[in-house]
Design a protein around this motif. Structure first.
Motif, short mmCIF file in Angstrom:
data_model
loop_
_atom_site.label_atom_id
_atom_site.label_comp_id
_atom_site.label_asym_id
_atom_site.label_seq_id
_atom_site.Cartn_x
_atom_site.Cartn_y
_atom_site.Cartn_z
N ASP A 262 9.77 26.81 56.03
CA ASP A 262 10.16 26.41 57.30
C ASP A 262 11.73 25.85 57.31
O ASP A 262 12.24 25.24 56.35
CB ASP A 262 9.28 25.22 57.95
N THR B 210 15.37 24.65 58.69
CA THR B 210 15.83 23.83 59.92
C THR B 210 17.28 23.73 59.78
O THR B 210 17.51 22.75 58.84
CB THR B 210 15.23 22.45 60.31
N GLY B 211 18.18 24.25 60.36
CA GLY B 211 19.60 24.27 59.95
C GLY B 211 19.70 24.74 58.32
O GLY B 211 19.45 25.83 58.22
N ARG C 297 15.48 23.52 53.88
CA ARG C 297 14.66 24.42 53.82
C ARG C 297 12.86 23.51 53.39
O ARG C 297 13.48 22.42 52.41
CB ARG C 297 14.69 25.55 52.62
#
Length: 273
Positions: free
Chosen positions: A199, A201-202, A205
């Motif tokens: 996953d 996000t920005g 990791r």
């Protein structure tokens, strides 16, 4: 020896000019050249031409080789194996490479080199997807699929598993198939930022919680490659070159029976011990 041959041929010319019948046994002693070879030159043999143009059993496949060597992603071994299935008399792989070099038919290669690091036995398994492979059958049907590729860091033993999709469940299924094939579970598995297990996000990791739990249940841990650095798992990237062996079969293969009737057969074809 070359000087002896030159002197021997000169002596034979003198004898022919003056009509002298040569004593081949005496000439053999004088020049250190076997008498039957001397007689061969006396009878008119002029030696092998330095510009001989030998034929090759690969000549009849020249046009096909030239056509397939230009296919994107193809490699020499894949093309050789393809021709070998058609004609076992084409010779060794070494001679095949020489033929490509002689006719300037080598595929282009990247000059970029990455150093590999070694791991202890049972320590690491690298895995990845060979994504969106496309094959056109001899019936002009397009088949699209993926291949899960896994390689042990120490022995380089690798396994390929066919998969129609690339979900987290597919990754887990392919890993269990690989663990079963290899007879055990390594201490850690190494992969890149594949969506199914990571996953993002920005710039952050995180391993997918469900996949993290799966790895824990299997008795292994998950390590991630550095971003935009596929060479970190270079052993598996190298094993993936095997997929290039499929390229020469474009428009030649009959994969309908594997794709529609029995996918397990294709799984078996993609296992390389």
């Amino acid at each position: 020896m070359e000087k002896n041959f030159k002197n021997m041929k000169g002596q034979l010319e003198i004898m022919k000019t003056f009509g002298i019948k040569p004593n081949f046994s005496e000439l053999e002693k004088a020049f250190g050249i076997e008498r039957h070879i001397i007689k061969k030159y006396y009878d008119g043999y002029e030696g092998k031409s330095p510009n001989r143009n030998r034929t090759s059993k690969l000549d009849k496949y020249y046009d096909e080789i030239k056509s397939k060597i230009s296919l994107c992603g193809i490699n020499q071994m894949g093309l050789y194996q393809y021709l070998l299935t058609k004609d076992v008399s084409i010779g060794t792989y070494s001679n095949f490479k020489k033929y490509l070099t002689k006719h300037n038919l080598k595929p282009s290669k990247s000059s970029k080199v990455h150093l590999r690091y070694e791991t202890s036995p049972g320590e690491q398994l690298q895995f990845d997807w060979k994504e969106d492979l496309k094959m056109v059958s001899k019936h002009v049907e397009l088949f699209e699929f993926n291949v899960f590729s896994a390689t042990l860091g120490y022995s380089r033993l690798h396994n390929f598993v066919y998969s129609k999709t690339k979900t987290r469940e597919d990754v887990e299924r392919c890993l269990m198939t690989t663990f079963n094939f290899m007879g055990g579970v390594p201490k850690c598995v190494l992969t890149d930022n594949m969506r199914a297990v990571v996953d993002i996000t920005g710039d952050k990791r995180k391993i997918n919680p469900e996949f993290y739990q799966f790895a824990k249940d299997m008795g292994t841990t998950v390590n991630l490659c550095k971003p935009r650095s596929p060479e970190t798992k270079g052993k598996d990237e190298t094993a993936n070159k095997f997929m290039a062996w499929l390229i020469p079969y474009k428009d030649k293969c009959d994969i309908e029976r594997y794709t529609k009737d029995n996918l397990k057969k294709l799984d078996l074809l993609l296992v390389k011990k």
